[in-house]
Design an enzyme around this catalytic site. Sequence first.
Site, PDB file in Angstrom:
ATOM      1  N   GLY A  21      12.616 -22.486 -16.791  1.00 58.24           N
ATOM      2  CA  GLY A  21      11.435 -22.218 -15.909  1.00 58.24           C
ATOM      3  C   GLY A  21      11.123 -23.784 -15.208  1.00 58.24           C
ATOM      4  N   ILE A  60      11.823 -15.468 -28.592  1.00 52.76           N
ATOM      5  CA  ILE A  60      10.966 -16.132 -29.620  1.00 52.76           C
ATOM      6  C   ILE A  60      10.049 -15.209 -30.183  1.00 52.76           C
ATOM      7  CG2 ILE A  60      10.719 -18.220 -28.201  1.00 52.76           C
ATOM      8  CD1 ILE A  60       8.191 -17.470 -27.178  1.00 52.76           C
ATOM      9  N   TYR A  66      -4.035 -12.552 -20.513  1.00 55.53           N
ATOM     10  CA  TYR A  66      -3.164 -13.820 -20.382  1.00 55.53           C
ATOM     11  C   TYR A  66      -3.908 -14.738 -21.370  1.00 55.53           C
ATOM     12  CZ  TYR A  66      -1.047 -18.046 -18.689  1.00 55.53           C
ATOM     13  OH  TYR A  66      -0.514 -19.036 -18.695  1.00 55.53           O
ATOM     14  N   LYS A 116      -2.852 -16.023 -24.941  1.00 55.41           N
ATOM     15  CA  LYS A 116      -2.475 -17.678 -25.074  1.00 55.41           C
ATOM     16  C   LYS A 116      -3.382 -18.445 -26.156  1.00 55.41           C
ATOM     17  CE  LYS A 116       0.217 -19.866 -22.823  1.00 55.41           C
ATOM     18  NZ  LYS A 116       1.391 -20.310 -23.230  1.00 55.41           N
ATOM     19  N   THR A 148      -2.890 -23.231 -21.525  1.00 57.67           N
ATOM     20  CA  THR A 148      -3.336 -22.793 -20.260  1.00 57.67           C
ATOM     21  C   THR A 148      -4.944 -23.057 -20.130  1.00 57.67           C
ATOM     22  OG1 THR A 148      -3.785 -21.285 -18.393  1.00 57.67           O
ATOM     23  CG2 THR A 148      -3.443 -20.417 -20.896  1.00 57.67           C
TER      24      THR A 148
END
Length: 299
Positions: free
Chosen positions: A10, A49, A137, A141, A113
């Site tokens: 990434g 993971i 999201y 997170k 984030t």
Amino acid sequence: MKILITGSKGQLGNELQDIIKSGKCDICNMPERVKEYEVIALDVGDLDITSFESVKKVLEKEKPDVVINCAAATNVDGCESNVDLAFKINALGPRNLAIICEKIDAKLVQVSTDYVFSGQGIKALTEFDLTAPYSVYGKTKLLGESYVRDFSSKYFIVRTAWLYGKVGKNFVYTMMKLGEEKEVLNVVNDQKGNPTNANDLAYHILKLIETEEYGVYHCTGKGECSWYEFAKEIMALSNRKCKVNPCTSQEYKTPAKRPEYSSLDNMMLRATVGDDMREWKDALKSFINKSVMLKGENK
């Protein structure tokens, strides 16, 4: 130092590897010892993971000194329609890494984030401001952050925002492409945040892992703007003739609600290892100039 990077293909994973290999970043030259780091770069095909057994097997075999978790489900709208997958990657993944990192006495960097915040406010958010995510999201997170806190004693939770780098998809590349294809473009002007160059973020992570200054960090470009202002600057710096017009979030609806205001204040960096993040316009100019040069060389 032996460093294991997840999500290695990434934007951030690539920047970390490039800096370690070259010993250089956009901000400065790195200490010579950085080029001696041993890097184990693993992407989703190499390490799942979300599987505790897979994480246990790989980490106990490799025994890294540091794990930098760049793996995440970052498709904000996709997370709304696939909650289970978002939960597994963004929450269970960090939990698995934290448990085994603690067992092998490794430091853990969990990249997070601005979406962990509510998006309400007018003042840049510090590390001690209350979190209150409303998207899947952001919620997953934040749970990942909580698991890291619960199961690891040597952690750096590094929150960033509006990230762009030289590989993969990002807002800068999207705008540059649309700027070539379109004469007029509408971009939302009622969401504000901090554009962040992945090279600058990687540099600060590499600074942090050499310390024991554990905790939660904000690491974003200095200054704030709206997506509209960001897009206008991209067009100007890349010599695109496309006219950018402002619009509202109501005019550009998405499945997941975006934070209206999520500017982050890098207070913890200033108080510890130092905040060398560049002004967002300077970092963007550097990125676009390098992108144009690379494009020219590859023709």
